[in-house]
Structures are given as structure tokens and as C-alpha cells.
Write an enzyme that holds these catalytic residues in place. Structure first.
Site, PDB file in Angstrom:
ATOM      1  N   LYS A 272       0.760  -0.961  -0.125  1.00 54.93           N
ATOM      2  CA  LYS A 272       0.074   0.114  -0.131  1.00 54.93           C
ATOM      3  C   LYS A 272       1.035   1.296   0.051  1.00 54.93           C
ATOM      4  O   LYS A 272       1.908   1.279   0.661  1.00 54.93           O
ATOM      5  CB  LYS A 272      -0.902   0.008   1.331  1.00 54.93           C
ATOM      6  CG  LYS A 272      -1.897   1.301   1.434  1.00 54.93           C
ATOM      7  CD  LYS A 272      -2.704   1.289   2.526  1.00 54.93           C
ATOM      8  CE  LYS A 272      -3.371   2.715   2.868  1.00 54.93           C
ATOM      9  NZ  LYS A 272      -4.496   2.597   3.808  1.00 54.93           N
ATOM     10  N   ASP A 277      -2.467   9.988   4.010  1.00 56.37           N
ATOM     11  CA  ASP A 277      -3.770   9.660   3.889  1.00 56.37           C
ATOM     12  C   ASP A 277      -4.792  10.651   4.963  1.00 56.37           C
ATOM     13  O   ASP A 277      -4.649  10.532   6.102  1.00 56.37           O
ATOM     14  CB  ASP A 277      -4.221   8.264   4.529  1.00 56.37           C
ATOM     15  CG  ASP A 277      -5.534   7.862   4.543  1.00 56.37           C
ATOM     16  OD1 ASP A 277      -6.443   8.525   4.103  1.00 56.37           O
ATOM     17  OD2 ASP A 277      -5.888   6.949   5.356  1.00 56.37           O
ATOM     18  N   LYS A 284     -10.243  12.586   8.493  1.00 55.05           N
ATOM     19  CA  LYS A 284      -9.817  12.180   9.988  1.00 55.05           C
ATOM     20  C   LYS A 284      -9.667  13.164  10.695  1.00 55.05           C
ATOM     21  O   LYS A 284      -9.784  14.551  10.239  1.00 55.05           O
ATOM     22  CB  LYS A 284      -8.346  11.466   9.728  1.00 55.05           C
ATOM     23  CG  LYS A 284      -8.207  10.214   9.005  1.00 55.05           C
ATOM     24  CD  LYS A 284      -6.618   9.585   8.971  1.00 55.05           C
ATOM     25  CE  LYS A 284      -6.627   8.433   8.144  1.00 55.05           C
ATOM     26  NZ  LYS A 284      -7.437   7.172   8.760  1.00 55.05           N
ATOM     27  N   ASP A 354     -12.290   7.267   3.624  1.00 52.06           N
ATOM     28  CA  ASP A 354     -10.921   6.971   4.160  1.00 52.06           C
ATOM     29  C   ASP A 354     -10.561   5.323   4.145  1.00 52.06           C
ATOM     30  O   ASP A 354      -9.702   5.043   4.843  1.00 52.06           O
ATOM     31  CB  ASP A 354     -11.423   7.309   5.644  1.00 52.06           C
ATOM     32  CG  ASP A 354      -9.925   7.445   6.625  1.00 52.06           C
ATOM     33  OD1 ASP A 354      -8.788   7.317   6.008  1.00 52.06           O
ATOM     34  OD2 ASP A 354     -10.164   7.603   7.681  1.00 52.06           O
ATOM     35  N   GLU A 356      -9.776   4.053   1.552  1.00 45.27           N
ATOM     36  CA  GLU A 356      -9.127   4.221   0.463  1.00 45.27           C
ATOM     37  C   GLU A 356      -7.934   3.152   0.163  1.00 45.27           C
ATOM     38  O   GLU A 356      -7.906   2.847  -1.274  1.00 45.27           O
ATOM     39  CB  GLU A 356      -8.337   5.414   0.293  1.00 45.27           C
ATOM     40  CG  GLU A 356      -6.744   5.814   0.629  1.00 45.27           C
ATOM     41  CD  GLU A 356      -6.781   5.278   2.452  1.00 45.27           C
ATOM     42  OE1 GLU A 356      -7.964   5.618   3.066  1.00 45.27           O
ATOM     43  OE2 GLU A 356      -5.613   4.904   2.705  1.00 45.27           O
ATOM     44  N   ARG A 358      -7.918  -0.016   0.242  1.00 49.72           N
ATOM     45  CA  ARG A 358      -8.321  -1.405  -0.288  1.00 49.72           C
ATOM     46  C   ARG A 358      -8.610  -1.075  -1.647  1.00 49.72           C
ATOM     47  O   ARG A 358      -8.715  -1.769  -2.511  1.00 49.72           O
ATOM     48  CB  ARG A 358      -9.432  -1.906   0.405  1.00 49.72           C
ATOM     49  CG  ARG A 358     -10.760  -0.931   0.756  1.00 49.72           C
ATOM     50  CD  ARG A 358     -11.521  -1.237   1.655  1.00 49.72           C
ATOM     51  NE  ARG A 358     -11.356  -1.321   3.083  1.00 49.72           N
ATOM     52  CZ  ARG A 358     -12.038  -1.328   4.099  1.00 49.72           C
ATOM     53  NH1 ARG A 358     -13.220  -1.597   3.883  1.00 49.72           N
ATOM     54  NH2 ARG A 358     -11.224  -0.961   5.348  1.00 49.72           N
TER      55      ARG A 358
HETATM   56  N1  BES Z   1      -4.429   4.218   6.693  1.00 45.25           N
HETATM   57  C1  BES Z   1      -5.693   3.826   7.531  1.00 45.25           C
HETATM   58  C2  BES Z   1      -5.442   2.761   8.574  1.00 45.25           C
HETATM   59  C3  BES Z   1      -4.443   3.148   9.807  1.00 45.25           C
HETATM   60  C4  BES Z   1      -4.781   3.705  10.973  1.00 45.25           C
HETATM   61  C5  BES Z   1      -2.861   2.807   9.509  1.00 45.25           C
HETATM   62  C6  BES Z   1      -4.026   3.996  11.839  1.00 45.25           C
HETATM   63  C7  BES Z   1      -2.256   3.381  10.637  1.00 45.25           C
HETATM   64  C8  BES Z   1      -2.661   3.784  11.666  1.00 45.25           C
HETATM   65  C9  BES Z   1      -6.728   3.636   6.669  1.00 45.25           C
HETATM   66  O1  BES Z   1      -6.677   4.040   5.243  1.00 45.25           O
HETATM   67  C10 BES Z   1      -7.998   4.039   7.053  1.00 45.25           C
HETATM   68  O2  BES Z   1      -8.088   5.110   7.302  1.00 45.25           O
HETATM   69  N2  BES Z   1      -8.722   2.884   7.693  1.00 45.25           N
HETATM   70  C11 BES Z   1      -9.885   3.146   8.292  1.00 45.25           C
HETATM   71  C12 BES Z   1     -11.031   2.261   7.478  1.00 45.25           C
HETATM   72  C13 BES Z   1     -12.510   2.374   7.971  1.00 45.25           C
HETATM   73  C14 BES Z   1     -12.905   3.898   7.445  1.00 45.25           C
HETATM   74  C15 BES Z   1     -13.229   1.398   7.576  1.00 45.25           C
HETATM   75  C16 BES Z   1     -10.002   2.903   9.659  1.00 45.25           C
HETATM   76  O3  BES Z   1      -9.192   2.201  10.277  1.00 45.25           O
HETATM   77  O4  BES Z   1     -10.418   3.657  10.427  1.00 45.25           O
HETATM   78 ZN    ZN Z   2      -5.041   4.756   4.632  1.00 41.81          ZN
HETATM   79 MN    MN Z   3      -7.775   6.003   5.246  1.00 41.78          MN
END
Ligand code: BES
Ligand code: ZN
Ligand code: MN
Length: 503
Positions: A272, A277, A284, A354, A356, A358
Site C-alpha cells: 500500500k 492519508d 480524519k 477513508d 481508500e 483497499r
Molecule cells: N491508513 C488508515 C489505517 C491506519 C490507521 C493506519 C492507523 C495506521 C494507523 C486507513 O486508510 C484507514 O483510514 N482505515 C479506516 C477504515 C475504516 C474507514 C473502515 C480505519 O481504520 O478507520
Molecule cells: Zn490509509
Molecule cells: Mn484511510
């Protein structure tokens, strides 16, 4: 750093710092007793006054005043001898290197704490520990102190040869282990650099240039970098939708390593590569966004691992793929409710911008599956906070419905000591990804968030043997341990290199 092999008895080693590990109570340790005897009991006295009892990460330094060829003696604590694995050994070696630098020592002689069948591994992990422990991300620090070059330049490892010269085979095994350790550590540190670099500096274009620089080093590695036009032609609708919110152009990186002989297997490693992000319109919080430069840790791991793979050689053909972009908000950014067409043809309704990673990975997986057709594919992604909720901040979640491949991967993780744990890809959770107006939606409910992300990817992996590794937790750490300073960790590099170069 120069690494050497010494077979003289430890007390004879001439160096600035003679270091050895004890497993608990130092008074029961043969090296400790021998050296204490030469120092006329002064070492045992020092241990007592400083309450040194050989627990992990404890240390005791002692000035020898000319009673030994070594100027100083350093004793470090390790856990119980049977439990000593790669992480403890790396930490002990890192601690020795750090103390050596603190006391301005140029040469260290370290008594390897393991022997016999575990010796070659111990050499490799010691070398890794020294180099990983001396890693600093100091290019933005301006003080003299931060810029100081470390004093340590020679690190000898003492194996108990009772003064006998090692045999040719022993010398060869030792050198090979040093080479492996150096290659792994270099790739780990390279990955850390890529992760620690701020997003403003580590853009998709810069990341692609890093991949090109690695390819340039090795005749066995080639690289292809696709820009947005080429990705458009390939139909990467999900990847490009995520990329669209940013002024920074996306880059799709594809590196190839070809072995000299006919390849046994074709293995694809996907990372990835979100260089930042923000969450997009599902924005966020400030705190949640603070560390999101690390969202390209998967790409950093697979790109950097290629360096060690080419250095050490693999009997397999290795492909590294990373779809790199930023997830931002702008007048052009993708929105909630959008329906995207993936490279595979499946349509996806966006219920959270968020989620993104996947989307970018889905198209990368389709590219790998259809253009490379590998025997096995692995993806590494800082994919979900839910994985950290499930397993804590230090453990990666491993998901796969291919039993032998998952087991082989976890066995490699076991060898390198990287913390990984299997999560079930329970198909019942697939219902969470149903959409009334598209083939799928991109986000499930709160419960099982790491698994629904895995199930989303599975829709693109289809029947190609595949393992998904969610590294959201271990990709970066806030609390340091000797071999793993705070910031990007280079997690997964060691296991990737072990897996593809293991015989
Ligand atoms: N990059 C984040 C996940 C992440 C969180 C990585 C903390 C490292 C530390 C990912 O893109 C994300 O935002 N995931 C969301 C998914 C949700 C919206 C289903 C998450 O984990 O909140
Ligand atoms: Zn991310
Ligand atoms: Mn994200």
C-alpha cells in the site's frame, strides 16, 4: 561497519569494549565468573551495588584499568536462554552498539550468546541489531550532537573456538550470516527512511525514483513506472479515484527481479503506497491524521526489500508492485456515494473515502493477477485501525484462505521474530460489504473491520494464492526499543527477505 569473527577466549580480546550477555543472575554465568576472577571480584561488586541481575535491557559497564586487554567490560541482560529469539538478540546487540557509541568506543568484541545450530542465526541477528540499533533519522536535525558520526567502526563476534582457527566451512557460514544481516538491516533502514520522510518530500513521484535507484544498483532488477494515463488505459478506476483529490500525480510502480537460472516460482509482493492519508471527505481528526505519512509503509517495505533480495539472490522471480498516491480533499476528490469501476470490472459504491487503501490495493491486485499471473501474491498494508484494536500496536494481522501459503508465511515470520498473528477471513462478514446499487461497497461495520477489509481484497485476489498482511500497528512505533527506534520500523522487510531467499 566492519564485522569480524574472533575465536580467541573472550578475556583475551583486545578492544575498547568487551561485551557479553548473561541470562539472569550474573554470578551463575561462566563468562561473568571468568572475567570477574581476572578483575579480582570487582565486577561482581559493581553488579551488586548497581543491582544488576541480568534482566533484559539491563546493562553494567566496567572500566578494566589495564587488567584485561579490553579497556571496558559491558554486561547486558537477556531473558532465559531457551527463549532468546531474534528480537531479544537484536535488542541486546543494539544496546551494546549504543553503549559503545556513548562511551566513544571504536571497537567492540561481543561474545555470541548462542552456539551450535543457532550460531549462524545469532550472527545474522546480531549484525541486524547493531545496524538497526544505530539507525537515526537525523537529516532534519541541525545540532552538532545529532550530526555526530558514531564512534563504533569495528564489531567483532566471539564464538567459542578455544583459540582454534575456524574451519573453511565455519568461516563461510559466518561470512554468509554477516552478509545476510547487513543486507536485511540495510533494507530495513532504507524502508525506515522512506517512512520517516515527511509526505511533502516523499511523494509518489519520489517513491518511484527510489524504486528506480534500487533497480539501477542491480542488473537483476528492472522497474516500470506507470503514470495516470497508463493507469487510465488499464482501467484502474479505484486507484485513480483515490489519487484524484491531490495535485501530486499518482505513480504505479512495478519492479521485477529475475534470477540467473530458471525461476522456481513467480512471487508478487504488493505494498500500500498512500504517501499521505487525510481520509478524504470522510476526513480524519487532526490526531488521526498526524502520522498518516506512514501510510506508504507497505510500499516502503516491498520496494526496500527488493534491494536485499537482489543482493542475496533468490531462486524465484520476484515482482514488487505499489500503487502510490495521496488521499486528499479538493474540488476533484472522490466523494461518498460515488460508484467506481475497478480494473477487474467490479463496481464499488463508496460509503467511506477513508477506506481508500483497499481501493488502491484492489486494482494493484488485479494488475498483478492478470498481468503477472504469479504463483503466490502477498500484500502489505497499513490498512485498518481495527487491526490495531484486535491485536495491539506491535502485531500484524495475517489473513488468507490459502492454508499452506499462510503457514509458510507465518513460519518465515517466526524465524525472523516479526510479530504476526492470523485473523480468520470469515465469509459471513461479506454481507457487510453488500450494496444495493453496485457490486460491493468499500466499507463494512465497525466490528470485524480488519477482516472486512481483507474480504474486500479477496474479491480481487480471486483464486490466486494470496496472503494479506495488515501492518497498521507495527509499521511505526511511538515507544522505542533498542533495535527499533521510534518512527517507521521497516516492519515486514525481514520476513519478506527470509521468505523469498529461504531454501
Ligand atoms: N491508513 C488508515 C489505517 C491506519 C490507521 C493506519 C492507523 C495506521 C494507523 C486507513 O486508510 C484507514 O483510514 N482505515 C479506516 C477504515 C475504516 C474507514 C473502515 C480505519 O481504520 O478507520
Ligand atoms: Zn490509509
Ligand atoms: Mn484511510
Amino acid at each position: 561497519m566492519e564485522f569480524r569473527h574472533v575465536t580467541d577466549p573472550a578475556p583475551k580480546a583486545a578492544c575498547d569494549l568487551l561485551a557479553f550477555a548473561v541470562f539472569g543472575d550474573p554470578s551463575k554465568d561462566a563468562h561473568f565468573k571468568a572475567i570477574d576472577h581476572l578483575l579480582k571480584g570487582a565486577l561482581a561488586d559493581a553488579a551488586k551495588t548497581e543491582s544488576f541481575d541480568g534482566k533484559p535491557q539491563q546493562s553494567l559497564t566496567f572500566w578494566t584499568h589495564g587488567t584485561l586487554p579490553a579497556r571496558r567490560v559491558l554486561v547486558v541482560g537477556l531473558g532465559s536462554k531457551t527463549d532468546v529469539g531474534a528480537p531479544a538478540l537484536r535488542d541486546a546487540a543494539a544496546q551494546v552498539a549504543q553503549i559503545a557509541n556513548k562511551v566513544s568506543a571504536a571497537s567492540v568484541a561481543f561474545v555470541l550468546p548462542l552456539s551450535g545450530a543457532r550460531e549462524a542465526m545469532a550472527v545474522q541477528h546480531t549484525v541486524e541489531g547493531v545496524l538497526m540499533g544505530m539507525y537515526r533519522f537525523n537529516r532534519y536535525l541541525t545540532s552538532e550532537d545529532a550530526k555526530k558520526t558514531p564512534s563504533l567502526t569495528t564489531f567483532a563476534m566471539i564464538t567459542d573456538g578455544k583459540g582454534k582457527k575456524p574451519t573453511v566451512a565455519q568461516a563461510k557460514a559466518f561470512d554468509a550470516a554477516v552478509t545476510r544481516g547487513q543486507a536485511v538491516a540495510a533494507s530495513v533502514c532504507r524502508a525506515r527512511d522512506l517512512v520517516n520522510e515527511p509526505a511533502a518530500a516523499m511523494t509518489p513521484t519520489v517513491l518511484a525514483a527510489e524504486a528506480e535507484a534500487i533497480a539501477k544498483k542491480h542488473p537483476s532488477v528492472t522497474v516500470q513506472v506507470l503514470g495516470p494515463k497508463k493507469c487510465e488505459q488499464l482501467g484502474m478506476g479505484m486507484f485513480l479515484a483515490v489519487a484524484r483529490g491531490s495535485e501530486e500525480e499518482p505513480r504505479f510502480i512495478h519492479m521485477t527481479y529475475k534470477p540467473k537460472k530458471k525461476a522456481k516460482k513467480k512471487i508478487a509482493l504488493i505494498g500500500k503506497g498512500l504517501t499521505f492519508d487525510s481520509g478524504g471527505y470522510s476526513l480524519k481528526t487532526s490526531q488521526g491524521m498526524e502520522d498518516m505519512k506512514v501510510d506508504m509503509s507497505g510500499a516502503a517495505a516491498v520496494i526496500s526489500a527488493m534491494d536485499a533480495i537482489a543482493t542475496l539472490g533468490s531462486e524465484h522471480e520476484i515482482h514488487v508492485v505499489a500503487a502510490c498516491c495521496e488521499n486528499l480533499v479538493s474540488g476533484r476528490a472522490y466523494k461518498l456515494g460515488d460508484i467506481l469501476k475497478s480494473m477487474d470490472g467490479l463496481t464499488v459504491e463508496i460509503n467511506n473515502t477513508d477506506a481508500e487503501g483497499r481501493l488502491t490495493l484492489g486494482d494493484a491486485i488485479t494488475y498483478v493477477r492478470t498481468k503477472i499471473e504469479p504463483d503466490e501474491m502477498f500484500d502489505f498494508a497499513t490498512l485498518t485501525g481495527a487491526c490495531m484494536v484486535a491485536l495491539g500496536p506491535f502485531t500484524a494481522g495475517v489473513m488468507s484462505d490459502h492454508e499452506p501459503l499462510a503457514k509458510a508465511w507465518l513460519a518465515a515470520a517466526e524465524r525472523t521474530g516479526e510479530d504476526m498473528w492470523r485473523l480468520p477471513l470469515n465469509p459471513r462478514l461479506r454481507d457487510q460489504l453488500k450494496s444495493p446499487i453496485a457490486d460491493m461497497r468499500n466499507t463494512g461495520d465497525r466490528f470485524g473491520g480488519a477482516i472486512t477489509a481483507g474480504l474486500f481484497l479477496k474479491a480481487f485476489a480471486k483464486d490466486t494464492p494470496w496472503v494479506h498482511v495488515d501492518i497498521a500497528g507495527p509499521a511505526a512505533v511511538t515507544g522505542a526499543r533498542p533495535a527499533v527506534p521510534r518512527g517507521g520500523t521497516g516492519f515486514a522487510v525481514a520476513t519478506i527477505v527470509d521468505y523469498v531467499t529461504h531454501r
